[in-house]
Scaffold this active site. Sequence first.
Site, PDB file in Angstrom:
ATOM      1  N   CYS A   1       1.974  -0.642  -7.212  1.00 12.10           N
ATOM      2  CA  CYS A   1       2.483  -1.106  -5.912  1.00 12.10           C
ATOM      3  C   CYS A   1       3.992  -1.289  -5.950  1.00 12.10           C
ATOM      4  O   CYS A   1       4.497  -2.322  -6.393  1.00 12.10           O
ATOM      5  CB  CYS A   1       1.792  -2.414  -5.536  1.00 12.10           C
ATOM      6  SG  CYS A   1       2.449  -3.133  -4.018  1.00 12.10           S
TER       7      CYS A   1
ATOM      8  N   CYS B   1       5.338  -4.241  -4.046  1.00  7.63           N
ATOM      9  CA  CYS B   1       5.217  -5.541  -4.720  1.00  7.63           C
ATOM     10  C   CYS B   1       6.232  -5.673  -5.859  1.00  7.63           C
ATOM     11  O   CYS B   1       6.770  -6.748  -6.087  1.00  7.63           O
ATOM     12  CB  CYS B   1       3.825  -5.728  -5.324  1.00  7.63           C
ATOM     13  SG  CYS B   1       2.477  -5.105  -4.324  1.00  7.63           S
ATOM     14  N   ASP B   2       6.481  -4.587  -6.596  1.00  7.03           N
ATOM     15  CA  ASP B   2       7.175  -4.738  -7.883  1.00  7.03           C
ATOM     16  C   ASP B   2       8.529  -4.032  -7.997  1.00  7.03           C
ATOM     17  O   ASP B   2       9.200  -4.172  -9.023  1.00  7.03           O
ATOM     18  CB  ASP B   2       6.264  -4.213  -9.009  1.00  7.03           C
ATOM     19  CG  ASP B   2       4.971  -5.018  -9.093  1.00  7.03           C
ATOM     20  OD1 ASP B   2       5.032  -6.222  -8.796  1.00  7.03           O
ATOM     21  OD2 ASP B   2       3.922  -4.449  -9.440  1.00  7.03           O
TER      22      ASP B   2
END
Length: 313
Positions: free
Chosen positions: A136, A139-140
């Site tokens: 992701c 997200c990261d």
Amino acid sequence: MNNIKTNILILGSGPAGCTAAIYAARADLKPILVHGNQPGGQLTITTDVENYPGFSSPIQGPWLMEQMIEQAKEVGCKVYNEHIIDIDLTKRPFKFVSSSNSVFLANSVIVSTGASAKWLGLESEKKYTGFGVSACATCDAFFFKNKIVAVIGGGNTAVEEALFLTKFATKVILIHRRNSLRAEKVLQKRLFENKKVEILWDNTVTEILGTNNPKKVNSLKLKNMKNNSLKKIEVDGIFVAIGHKPNTNLFLNKLELDNEGYIKTKDQIFTNIPGVFAAGDVHDKTYRQAVTAAGFGCMAALEAEKFLTLVEN
Ligand code: NDP
């Protein structure tokens, strides 16, 4: 144990589940929606959405899902944050037990549990998940400011993730097992034009290498699919974007599934059990779009309404 009765239980709150909830609530069926593991579904881990009709400028996936869930609540759907762990579809009312021991008894059910990211299946991938391996970018990506990252895959997700990562990383290496992408042409064009992107065609990752202390990724071993040659490249992170698998573990031996685990349906939304409908990525491996999932959710709610009218009379 808390028994909760409903005409329609909707499992999953992606575009399919939310749309089913909106239609069922507006038909006065007083539906209940149970979120599941990833409230809002896969759109909550994307960024710009440019192809959901109704918005002339890009919108954010998480925002779109918040709106859908709010809309469902606004028209009368009750939403529960529960995780269903056991089901009985052998008789009606169908029974669903959650991890917190709530029991939902439903006269009909719409399964819209969606799909989850696939992994490469390497031991080293497991070892470094959360330490340089991710599925992701939204997200990261932030953790890879001024670093070099690889993205694996050639579909829309891989290209979108690669483009998103260019906002943070100094270099993004897209590694694809073939020599052409399956991503939409408009995305491909953006990718090819981005100076931070390098593409390694015809390559697969055979191992992810890194250090133990601190635990982090530092390189990848690659194999060329055309000539079997091996090479090593230095990266700080790797984003796996190789597609999805349906979230159907709960339905194993309870509903008919195909050999890839998708719920088998007739006329798109009818499962093998009357009163149990499937909508969205949990059964659709062809279109897999937010707008098609929403369409299937609408169809499932309309059919569930017909089903309930028939069995009640
Ligand atoms: P896709 O199935 O479209 O693509 C998966 C990619 O990963 C393919 O290029 C495939 O290679 C590659 N791949 C699969 N398995 C492996 C493996 N074991 N090793 C290496 N490579 C592998 O998945 P996506 O997640 O990209 O997209 C899913 C659906 O969601 C699609 O319909 C897509 O259009 C849609 N989507 C739409 C978006 C949008 O409209 N904005 C955004 C994101 C997704 P190969 O090509 O050789 O098969």
